[in-house]
Design a protein around this motif. Structure first.
Motif, PDB file in Angstrom:
ATOM      1  N   PHE A  88      13.813   6.850  -3.694  1.00 10.81           N
ATOM      2  CA  PHE A  88      13.384   7.506  -2.479  1.00 10.81           C
ATOM      3  C   PHE A  88      12.482   6.536  -1.734  1.00 10.81           C
ATOM      4  O   PHE A  88      11.509   6.039  -2.299  1.00 10.81           O
ATOM      5  N   VAL A 134       9.659   5.696  -4.474  1.00 11.35           N
ATOM      6  CA  VAL A 134       9.701   6.170  -5.856  1.00 11.35           C
ATOM      7  C   VAL A 134      11.056   5.752  -6.406  1.00 11.35           C
ATOM      8  O   VAL A 134      12.079   5.933  -5.742  1.00 11.35           O
ATOM      9  N   MET A 169       2.926   6.319  -3.487  1.00 11.25           N
ATOM     10  CA  MET A 169       3.132   7.546  -2.718  1.00 11.25           C
ATOM     11  C   MET A 169       1.806   8.282  -2.505  1.00 11.25           C
ATOM     12  O   MET A 169       0.983   8.310  -3.404  1.00 11.25           O
ATOM     13  N   VAL A 202      -0.190  11.639  -2.640  1.00  8.32           N
ATOM     14  CA  VAL A 202       0.049  12.833  -3.447  1.00  8.32           C
ATOM     15  C   VAL A 202      -1.077  13.822  -3.244  1.00  8.32           C
ATOM     16  O   VAL A 202      -2.242  13.447  -3.174  1.00  8.32           O
ATOM     17  N   TRP A 254      -6.066  14.451  -1.411  1.00  2.94           N
ATOM     18  CA  TRP A 254      -4.887  13.612  -1.178  1.00  2.94           C
ATOM     19  C   TRP A 254      -5.262  12.212  -1.618  1.00  2.94           C
ATOM     20  O   TRP A 254      -6.288  11.689  -1.223  1.00  2.94           O
ATOM     21  N   ASN A 307      -1.213  13.083 -18.871  1.00  3.05           N
ATOM     22  CA  ASN A 307      -0.194  13.214 -17.834  1.00  3.05           C
ATOM     23  C   ASN A 307      -0.877  13.024 -16.483  1.00  3.05           C
ATOM     24  O   ASN A 307      -1.329  13.964 -15.860  1.00  3.05           O
ATOM     25  N   VAL A 344      -0.031  12.182 -13.466  1.00  2.00           N
ATOM     26  CA  VAL A 344       0.503  12.605 -12.175  1.00  2.00           C
ATOM     27  C   VAL A 344       1.226  13.929 -12.334  1.00  2.00           C
ATOM     28  O   VAL A 344       2.353  14.098 -11.920  1.00  2.00           O
ATOM     29  N   ASN A 345       0.561  14.846 -12.959  1.00  2.00           N
ATOM     30  CA  ASN A 345       1.170  16.137 -13.243  1.00  2.00           C
ATOM     31  C   ASN A 345       1.442  16.867 -11.934  1.00  2.00           C
ATOM     32  O   ASN A 345       0.768  17.809 -11.563  1.00  2.00           O
ATOM     33  N   GLN A 346       2.446  16.397 -11.220  1.00  2.00           N
ATOM     34  CA  GLN A 346       2.689  16.912  -9.878  1.00  2.00           C
ATOM     35  C   GLN A 346       3.669  18.064  -9.902  1.00  2.00           C
ATOM     36  O   GLN A 346       4.856  17.865  -9.725  1.00  2.00           O
ATOM     37  N   THR A 393       5.716  20.992  -8.319  1.00  2.00           N
ATOM     38  CA  THR A 393       6.097  21.352  -6.958  1.00  2.00           C
ATOM     39  C   THR A 393       5.951  22.861  -6.826  1.00  2.00           C
ATOM     40  O   THR A 393       5.322  23.501  -7.637  1.00  2.00           O
ATOM     41  N   TRP A 453       7.581  25.293  -7.534  1.00  5.23           N
ATOM     42  CA  TRP A 453       8.071  26.161  -8.595  1.00  5.23           C
ATOM     43  C   TRP A 453       7.365  25.930  -9.917  1.00  5.23           C
ATOM     44  O   TRP A 453       7.669  26.535 -10.903  1.00  5.23           O
ATOM     45  N   ALA A 454       6.452  24.989  -9.929  1.00  4.90           N
ATOM     46  CA  ALA A 454       5.777  24.697 -11.186  1.00  4.90           C
ATOM     47  C   ALA A 454       4.895  25.865 -11.578  1.00  4.90           C
ATOM     48  O   ALA A 454       4.340  26.565 -10.747  1.00  4.90           O
ATOM     49  N   ASP A 456      -1.262  25.697 -13.653  1.00  3.90           N
ATOM     50  CA  ASP A 456      -2.015  25.168 -14.769  1.00  3.90           C
ATOM     51  C   ASP A 456      -3.123  26.133 -15.169  1.00  3.90           C
ATOM     52  O   ASP A 456      -3.459  26.259 -16.320  1.00  3.90           O
TER      53      ASP A 456
END
Lengths: 374, 584
Positions: free
Chosen positions: A74, A87, A106, A108, A119, A259, A261-263, A265, A267-268, A271
């Motif tokens: 990407f 990415v 990127m 994030v 950010w 982890n 970059v526990n990104q 989206t 639908w996650a 946490d």
């Protein structure tokens, strides 16, 4: 001389027989050949504008015929903003093992989908491996080098974002046999991770984290969900804005352990969920959180009958505590109860919750959620 | 870092640009594009294989996210490739003979479909189509090659952008032929337009895409109950509109897609199908397209097709519906199929009540108990009802399992042959008739209770299936195709003989305790319960109902258990050929 020839003859014959076997003339001929993976382009989606300055977004995917090798990339370039983001991820599947490498640069968002916490720009390399024991259980490994620098910080965010470089690692055991339609199963993981001060990186810490969620169907419509979550960071040298943060709903991304970059989206899974309190209310290096939710399907009469639209009602009790440098951050009981509705819209859950904190000084709050909270 | 340093240089540049006026090249001018880019990014993420995929990681190992289920191949697969002029067939151990069989089916598919669409390939030829074979649904679902989620349940998928298809080797040759030809049709018809899917112009509606695939599938290989669903919908005036058929999902939609395509081919010729497809890619699903190719509007086409269907499905229209006399035997319990008595008044049946797949359930004095929590594709009950042998692909390949009815204990059954498809327990209890598919078509073997092969009942090149034992345990009735129709055959221990010969299908035989053979009789979506005398071959239709009845099993006392299709659902009915008992 003749004797010499006689002695060499068997050796010549042996030599001939040995090397004649290289050509499998006697072997059974089969019309097929072994499979050899080779990457081929599946598709490339280019979106390019030019009006004096260049905007380009390109997404591409390459794979082998059996997709046991995959490459996705990407690219996003914006000449005016002087941005070049990329990415690239390469995956290799071999039986129950999957390994992958990601290269990325990127911006994030660390925080829930609708409320920016921080950010930051992340540039890094991650090496991943997973042993997929069954569909429901797996053991994963991560080694990651990442350089990050903040772009923006929300005023409500309690920690000042760092700028630095980290070399992180993580080992995690995971189980997920939850069935949404049966409202039954367990989602759990336990993780050990941290960072090492190697390759000119500046952080050193160890983190342990667990998450356990259990779903009990009481009948075709009603189910109970029980969740316990906790974590602890040892060592002062960790990026403070990547510690544990609780408060609000779907506090995704905040406590990504090794982890980095526990990104999640849209639908996650969240946490952490502590309704009745604002987002980013508490942050620290250790936390505990428990949730109990009773969920009723109001429409239709069975989860198996769900098509495009469904409606669920919930009552819940959330409670948690967070510590920083061994000190509990709240002296009042950080707990809240309440109720809510969840709309099932073509597979996406949209929830509205009203939560009343136990702390008499705190005011009740509304919370909006997208996707599964539990 | 100090809080006021939370803005970096990049952010400062962005803020400065926001402060400029649009005519100065400020942010407003570019915000539309920026949002578009973001939307595309979100679109890409949504379409990634796992919805909870990490935003910044594009690998697919399972380590990117906390929760979610992953594909885990149940066994090691040794992949090979069989290359031919038009196809490359990828397969693994155990599928060698099937792969060779597929080669001839695929050539048949190519010769059947390609000539009608050869005009699409005048500049670019069709590259070899890659066909990936899987032995079972479980292998299919756990393979990355399918590109489908773990829980998806198709029989095959066509990746027309790259000319690749993945299919599950079906239980029978007929089904395999159907799935292969269906998917190959997708590749041949859509691959030439692969660049248009992302460009301007229109898109064909699903009814034509799936309709073409069904239309080119040989009639005998088309899933029979698709037409059953269509007939039911015609009777109930429940045909969907052209707008709704832009998206094709269930059996009924597939049947309507086929029927509409078939109608166009009959009325306007096969050539019009290719023209219509091409025009859809140019002008989209609009009246203009229909006018240009067929000379009538979309609405007119729908009305003509509807009238044709009313004429086509007349058989059974005036018969009474079963619901006017009987209630479903079990209320609720989702889709129900294959009810079989298990002694002492107990009934075993398959249901999708608590799963997307069929599990075994036991009905005993009005109470229902779930016996399995895995996909069950076929089963048989021991003569005393104490045990059930069932077939499941939970280990990746189809295997036989033994289930103790009382304790629920399940153990593997050591079958000497691979890929069992059906099983029938002899009434005398000491042997089994097992249908297996090891070479692309099904054959019937006699198997001991230790799993050893005792004899081969049939071994032809066609499918032989659905064995059922005579009450004496010496003879078998089974089904095989003869001149385009399924017929009943009898094996008497030595020889096989044809029992039926009418020009319609004879399926799912059950040899009743009264010595007669009960079976499913019919075609064109209308199947009834019939009975045939095994000596004289005289057939009598028993069910007088409007609905299709499947898998009929005679009970002592004259009643029959049948699976009845009605309004999109399969339910078990208990009915009597002499009519319902009148109370009072």
């Amino acid at each position: 001389m003749k004797n010499t020839h006689c002695r060499l003859l068997p050796a010549f014959l042996s030599f001939f027989l040995l090397f004649s076997c290289v050509t499998p003339t006697g072997a059974e001929e089969v019309p097929w050949e072994p499979y050899r993976p080779r990457l081929e382009t599946e598709y490339i989606i280019p979106v390019i504008f030019y009006d004096g300055t260049l905007y380009a977004l390109i997404y591409g995917r390459m794979s082998s015929v059996l997709r046991d090798r995959e490459l996705q990339f990407f690219l996003w370039a914006d000449e005016e903003a002087a941005v070049f983001n990329y990415v690239l991820g390469y995956t290799r599947h071999h039986g129950k093992w999957s390994t992958g490498v990601n290269l990325y640069s990127m911006p994030v968002n660390i925080g829930p989908v609708w409320a920016s916490g921080v950010w930051e720009n992340q540039t890094g390399l991650s090496l991943l491996a997973a042993y997929r024991r069954t569909n429901e259980t797996r053991l994963t490994f991560r080694l990651q080098w990442e350089k990050f620098s903040p772009l923006y910080k929300a005023s409500s965010f309690p920690e000042d974002p760092d700028e630095g470089t980290v070399l992180g690692w993580e080992v995690k055991a995971m189980k997920d046999d939850f069935s949404f339609l049966a409202q039954k199963g367990t989602r759990a993981y336990i993780s050990l991770g941290g960072a090492l001060p190697l390759f000119n990186t500046g952080y050193r810490y160890i983190k342990v984290e667990e998450d356990w969620r259990r779903y009990y169907p009481l009948n075709d419509r009603v189910s109970a969900i029980f969740s316990l979550r906790g974590g602890k960071i040892w060592g002062d040298d960790y990026p403070s804005h990547r510690g544990f943060v609780i408060g609000g709903i779907q506090q995704a991304n905040m406590s990504g352990l090794g982890n980095l970059v526990n990104q999640g989206t849209l639908w996650a899974l969240a946490d952490s969920t502590l309704r009745g309190y604002p987002l980013f209310q508490f942050s620290g290096d250790g936390f505990f959180l428990g949730n109990l939710e009773l969920r009723t399907l109001l429409y239709p009469s069975s989860y198996y009958g769900l098509n495009f639209f469904g409606l669920l009602g919930t009552v819940f009790l959330d409670a948690g505590q967070i510590w920083k440098d061994g000190q509990a951050l709240s002296t009042c009981p950080t707990a809240a109860w309440g109720g809510g509705l969840k709309f099932f819209l073509g597979g996406l859950l949209v929830g509205v919750d009203y939560a009343v904190p136990m702390d008499p000084a705190a005011n009740p709050r509304w919370h909006l959620s997208l996707g599964e909270v539990f | 870092m100090r809080p006021d340093e939370g803005y970096t240089r990049a952010h400062a540049r962005f803020r400065a640009r926001l402060q400029r006026r649009p005519e100065e090249g400020g942010a407003r001018r570019t915000m539309g594009k920026r949002w578009f880019l973001w939307l595309l990014l979100i679109f890409v993420l949504i379409n990634s294989p796992f919805l909870s995929h990490a935003a910044i990681e594009l690998t697919n190992t399972g380590a990117e996210y906390h929760f979610g289920q992953v594909k885990s191949p149940p066994r090691p697969l040794e992949w090979r490739v069989l290359k031919d002029t038009h196809f490359e067939i990828y397969f693994y151990q155990g599928l060698e003979e099937v792969a060779l069989r597929c080669r001839s089916i695929l050539e048949e598919a190519y010769n059947r479909v390609y000539p009608d669409f050869s005009g699409f390939f005048t500049i670019n030829r069709l590259p070899p189509v890659r066909v990936i074979l899987f032995a079972s649904r479980r292998d299919f679902q756990n393979a990355e090659a399918t590109g489908t989620p773990l829980t998806a349940t198709p029989e095959g998928v066509a990746h027309f952008l790259v000319g690749r298809l993945a299919v599950i080797c079906q239980p029978t040759l007929r089904d395999l032929r159907g799935v292969l030809i269906h998917e190959v049709t997708h590749i041949i018809t859509l691959h030439p337009f692969r660049n248009r899917f992302l460009g301007s112009g229109g898109q064909p509606p699903d009814w034509l895409v799936e309709g073409l695939a069904e239309y080119y599938t040989p009639e005998e290989s088309r899933f029979p109950m698709r037409e059953g669903a269509l007939r039911d919908a015609v009777f109930r005036e429940k045909l969907t509109t052209m707008d709704q058929l832009r998206s094709v999902r269930g059996n009924l939609d597939y049947a309507q897609a086929w029927a509409l395509t078939d109608f166009i081919a009959r009325e306007y010729g096969n050539r019009s199908l290719a023209e219509l497809l091409k025009e859809f890619f140019i002008n989209g699903d609009r009246d203009l397209t229909y006018q240009k190719v067929l000379g009538l509007s979309r609405r007119e086409l729908w009305e003509n097709w509807r009238a044709d269907l009313q004429e086509r499905y007349q058989a059974g229209r005036d018969a009474p519906p079963i619901t006017s006399q009987y209630e479903p035997w079990i209320a609720g319990y989702g889709q129900q199929m294959r009810a079989v008595p298990a002694g002492e008044g107990r009934i075993v049946f398959l249901s999708s009540h608590q799963s997307k797949y069929f599990d075994l359930y036991l009905w005993e004095r009005g109470k229902i108990r779930r016996l399995t929590e895995e996909t069950v594709s076929a089963y048989t009950v021991s003569p005393d009802g104490g045990e059930i042998l069932f077939i499941s692909d939970k280990e990746g390949e189809n295997l036989l399992y033994r289930l103790e009815t009382v304790t629920g204990r399940i153990t593997p059954f050591p079958l000497a042959l691979g890929n069992p498809v059906e099983v029938a327990w002899s009434p005398t209890g000491e042997r089994l008739a097992v249908t297996v598919n090891t070479k692309g078509d099904t054959d019937i073997y006699l198997i001991s209770l230790e799993g050893e092969v005792l004899a081969c009942v049939t071994g032809g090149e066609a499918d032989e299936m659905s064995p059922s034992w005579a009450p004496d345990g010496e003879r078998l009735v089974y089904v095989s195709e003869q001149a385009g129709f399924d017929q009943l055959y009898i094996w008497d221990g030595k020889k096989n003989r044809l029992l039926t010969s009418a020009g319609t299908h004879h399926r799912e035989p059950v040899w009743g305790e009264d010595g007669r053979i009960y079976f499913t009789f019919g075609d064109r979506g209308y199947y009834r319960t019939a009975v045939v005398d095994p000596d004289e071959g005289k057939t009598e239709v028993l069910s007088p109902f409007q609905e299709t009845l499947l898998e009929s099993y005679p009970l002592p006392g004259g009643e029959i258990l049948s699976t009845v299709y009605r309004d999109g659902t399969y339910k078990i009915y208990r009915w009597s050929p002499s009519g319902p008992e009148r109370k009072g």
